[in-house]
Design an enzyme around this catalytic site. Structure first.
Site, PDB file in Angstrom:
ATOM      1  N   CYS A 149       0.838  -1.205   0.000  1.00  0.00           N
ATOM      2  CA  CYS A 149       0.000   0.000   0.000  1.00  0.00           C
ATOM      3  C   CYS A 149       0.880   1.266   0.000  1.00  0.00           C
ATOM      4  CB  CYS A 149      -0.965  -0.038   1.185  1.00  0.00           C
ATOM      5  SG  CYS A 149      -2.372   1.096   1.018  1.00  0.00           S
TER       6      CYS A 149
ATOM      7  N   GLU B 260      -1.785  -8.914   4.305  1.00  0.00           N
ATOM      8  CA  GLU B 260      -1.728  -9.218   5.748  1.00  0.00           C
ATOM      9  C   GLU B 260      -3.067  -9.006   6.461  1.00  0.00           C
ATOM     10  OE1 GLU B 260      -1.111  -4.756   5.826  1.00  0.00           O
ATOM     11  OE2 GLU B 260      -0.905  -6.417   4.418  1.00  0.00           O
TER      12      GLU B 260
ATOM     13  N   HIS C 142      -3.668  -5.333   0.661  1.00  0.00           N
ATOM     14  CA  HIS C 142      -3.112  -5.754   1.950  1.00  0.00           C
ATOM     15  C   HIS C 142      -3.185  -7.269   2.124  1.00  0.00           C
ATOM     16  CE1 HIS C 142      -2.573  -1.820   3.980  1.00  0.00           C
ATOM     17  NE2 HIS C 142      -3.526  -1.428   3.157  1.00  0.00           N
TER      18      HIS C 142
END
Length: 248
Positions: A100, A192, A190
């Site tokens: 990001c 994660e 993202h």
């Protein structure tokens, strides 16, 4: 004896109360996603001015730059210092995974153009399409034609420099993933994040009056009957950081 691999996370955001309570902080979220047993992971809160010494950079096998509420095109002291550090890592050909904000920072130092997302804020689950060059980049692994990933950004990469290779795109963002040589891998989404992290961010942004409830509801609705391809993203990112070529 196999030498212990060592990685560093450049955390460009503050831990929310929820993330601290649930996961012990974003550092643990990243390490649980990209780390493996026997590795050493170090945390540098770059948003608070914490950076490794230049003489220590060579000790690391790879680096991860997190997302941020700040703009990658900003000129805060810590952002400029991060850009300078990333230029050194580029010269050293160190592996850096930019996520990001990190994706945009790496594009900035390589001479690309970044700014506000041309199609507006993107939040929720998004299916992104892999470019033809993606499988070549990942060591001719069989990479899926598309992968679902959680998105949460108001800025984006507008234009890639000539040194970049486009790896993925979507109808919402024309540069979802790219690479610079074999050492920089950049992802706008993202890998994660999970559903509860995204929903907590959405609720927090709404409470701060930075997002309309209707937009928030639509973002959450994208995950009603679908999930991100987290396992595939984990494999892609780990393969990159650790120089492997396992199948996705």
């Amino acid at each position: 004896m196999v030498e212990q691999k060592r990685f560093a996370l450049f955390l460009a955001t503050c831990d929310s109360t929820f993330v601290k309570k649930t996961y012990g902080g974003y550092f643990n979220v990243f390490v649980s996603t990209f780390g493996e047993e026997g590795e050493q992971w170090d945390l540098f809160r770059v948003i608070d001015g914490e950076f490794p010494e230049e003489k220590d950079l060579d000790k690391y096998d790879g680096f991860v730059i997190s997302g941020s509420l700040h703009d990658a095109f900003g000129d805060d002291d810590w952002i400029l210092k991060l850009c300078s550090l990333c230029q050194k890592l580029d010269d050293m050909k160190k592996k850096v995974l930019g996520i990001c904000f990190g994706h945009q920072i790496l594009c900035r130092i390589k001479g690309g153009k970044i700014g506000r997302a041309s199609r507006g804020v993107d939040m929720g689950l998004r299916s992104i399409t892999m470019a033809k060059d993606a499988s070549n980049y990942f060591g001719n692994q069989l990479v899926p034609k598309s992968l679902a990933i959680i998105k949460c950004h108001q800025d984006e990469v507008w234009e890639l420099p000539e040194s970049a290779t486009l790896l993925a795109y979507s109808d919402k963002c024309s540069i979802e993933m790219c690479s610079y040589g074999n050492h920089f891998l950049c992802i706008q989404g993202h890998p994660e994040y999970n559903k509860e992290i995204l929903f907590e961010i959405i609720d927090r942004v709404v409470n701060m009056k930075l997002m309309e409830q209707d937009f928030a509801d639509k973002a959450k609705a994208t995950m009603e009957n679908a999930e991100p391809d987290r396992k595939q993203w984990q494999t892609l990112c780990k393969n990159f950081l650790k120089g492997r070529s396992e199948q996705v």
